[in-house]
Design a protein around this motif. Sequence first.
Motif, PDB file in Angstrom:
ATOM      1  N   GLY A  63       0.705  -1.311  -0.067  1.00 54.90           N
ATOM      2  CA  GLY A  63       0.168   0.027   0.073  1.00 54.90           C
ATOM      3  C   GLY A  63       0.759   1.140   0.061  1.00 54.90           C
ATOM      4  O   GLY A  63       0.396   2.212  -0.422  1.00 54.90           O
ATOM      5  N   SER A  64       2.103   1.104   0.611  1.00 53.60           N
ATOM      6  CA  SER A  64       2.867   2.375   0.314  1.00 53.60           C
ATOM      7  C   SER A  64       4.401   1.951   0.823  1.00 53.60           C
ATOM      8  O   SER A  64       4.637   0.816   1.109  1.00 53.60           O
ATOM      9  N   LEU A 217       5.785 -12.266   3.450  1.00 53.55           N
ATOM     10  CA  LEU A 217       5.300 -10.936   2.918  1.00 53.55           C
ATOM     11  C   LEU A 217       4.036 -10.759   2.252  1.00 53.55           C
ATOM     12  O   LEU A 217       3.064  -9.981   2.438  1.00 53.55           O
ATOM     13  N   ARG A 218       3.791 -11.943   1.394  1.00 54.66           N
ATOM     14  CA  ARG A 218       2.662 -12.075   0.628  1.00 54.66           C
ATOM     15  C   ARG A 218       1.310 -12.183   1.576  1.00 54.66           C
ATOM     16  O   ARG A 218       0.221 -11.606   1.232  1.00 54.66           O
ATOM     17  N   GLY A 224      -3.026 -11.902   6.416  1.00 59.56           N
ATOM     18  CA  GLY A 224      -2.249 -13.320   6.565  1.00 59.56           C
ATOM     19  C   GLY A 224      -3.088 -14.520   6.000  1.00 59.56           C
ATOM     20  O   GLY A 224      -2.850 -15.588   6.404  1.00 59.56           O
ATOM     21  N   SER A 225      -3.600 -14.097   4.864  1.00 60.33           N
ATOM     22  CA  SER A 225      -4.525 -15.084   4.267  1.00 60.33           C
ATOM     23  C   SER A 225      -3.701 -15.975   3.052  1.00 60.33           C
ATOM     24  O   SER A 225      -3.252 -15.244   2.376  1.00 60.33           O
ATOM     25  N   VAL A 226      -3.934 -17.138   3.197  1.00 62.20           N
ATOM     26  CA  VAL A 226      -3.508 -18.136   1.999  1.00 62.20           C
ATOM     27  C   VAL A 226      -4.574 -18.098   0.880  1.00 62.20           C
ATOM     28  O   VAL A 226      -4.145 -18.192  -0.171  1.00 62.20           O
ATOM     29  N   ARG A 227      -5.907 -18.675   1.195  1.00 64.73           N
ATOM     30  CA  ARG A 227      -6.975 -18.490   0.655  1.00 64.73           C
ATOM     31  C   ARG A 227      -8.072 -17.716   1.164  1.00 64.73           C
ATOM     32  O   ARG A 227      -7.743 -17.428   2.410  1.00 64.73           O
ATOM     33  N   PHE A 236      -1.945  -7.715   7.875  1.00 62.82           N
ATOM     34  CA  PHE A 236      -2.392  -6.269   7.692  1.00 62.82           C
ATOM     35  C   PHE A 236      -3.072  -6.195   6.477  1.00 62.82           C
ATOM     36  O   PHE A 236      -3.082  -6.985   5.565  1.00 62.82           O
ATOM     37  N   ALA A 237      -3.538  -4.871   6.178  1.00 63.56           N
ATOM     38  CA  ALA A 237      -4.318  -4.578   4.896  1.00 63.56           C
ATOM     39  C   ALA A 237      -3.549  -3.594   4.124  1.00 63.56           C
ATOM     40  O   ALA A 237      -3.613  -2.181   4.299  1.00 63.56           O
TER      41      ALA A 237
END
Length: 378
Positions: A63-64, A217-218, A224-227, A236-237
């Motif tokens: 995001g930044s 990081l992804r 924290g989502s895989v799917r 985080f968002a």
Amino acid sequence: MPTNANRIPLVDLRAAYLRQKDEIDAAMQAVVDNTRFIQGREVAELEEAFAAFSGSGHAIGTGSGTASIHLCLAAAGVGPGDEVAVPAHTFIATAEPVTWRGATPRFIDVDPDTGCMDPDALKAGIDGAKAVIPVHLYGRPADMEAITSVATAAGVPVFEDAAQAHGAEVVNADGTVVRAGNYSVAAAFSFYPGKNLGAFGDAGAITTNDEEFAATLRFLRDHGSVRKYEHMMVGFADRLDTLQAAVLAVKLTTLEWCNQRRRELAAAFDASLRGVGDLTIPPATPNRRSVYHLYVVRTGHRDALLAHLRAAGIEASIHYPYPLHLQPAYASLGYRRGDLPQAEAWAAECLSLPLYPEMTAQQQERIVAEVAAFFDKA
Ligand SMILES: *Cc1c(COP(=O)(O)O)cnc(C)c1O
């Protein structure tokens, strides 16, 4: 007062847009049409293209630039009680994410010639640090060879703040050339509109050659989502918007040209301003090739010169007027004036002259003439 047409901005975002208007408009419209506003295919395409540009194994859109630094520290496990070494002469975003982690920034003095983190000061101040974040200030790589050797000896990981240094290069002792972002665990880039590669809003990226770190990081940038709705960790968002990725992909196609233009303009400033008044022009560092995010001179008459240029419609600026250790935001850390003398001298004397790829020779000549006129009067 100078007329609007005579005004020379610090950066000209409109000129950059007009240079690629049709392609940018089409790329944005395509995203609006397909409505994949979050994690659309343009994000992955931009990541691949930016990794290739940087010569890095992986790029992760964020995001930044500030979010990029924060995500690196979170992925490295920086937390409460930790201390992270950062230079005192930089934008506050280098240090803020340290504080967000519940950790404490340890401010390190800078090199008098380049304004980048001083490896000797780092050596004196690295003991017990959890991480080090050198900044490639104004587009010039920090002395990564020396910093890496100090950090390696102390067993402390390095993260680059490359927010100003897309495409900047280090020439190693063996002649190999490494782009900013490959000299550490991971590097934080910003695509803030005024940066060398700028989006139409907030955006950033992280580059790394560590596949596992890239995977973490992804997860972290996206809850924290895989799917969807399956969360490996609390994240985080901090994603890169698809619209921004689409704009950035178009602008990335001319980034090499932009950086080359910046270097040519900087060389012309060097030739015209050397020996004028008490000016110190940016140092020649042949093994650390700047992309001149900013063209920064130093003078003992900084505030008067800035006022003179502003009155002539030339929007020079100061990066940065207060060193971080003396910012009210960090008063609780107890630093005093005189603690980091080189950072304090930079803050008192530095002046950024307008520089952007679309600047014309006439505009540059006007800036040089006004600087010379100021010192002729003085
Ligand atoms: C711009 C910048 C940042 C922060 O980037 P954002 O995208 O504005 O969050 C961090 N460090 C430095 C040195 C910068 O210039």
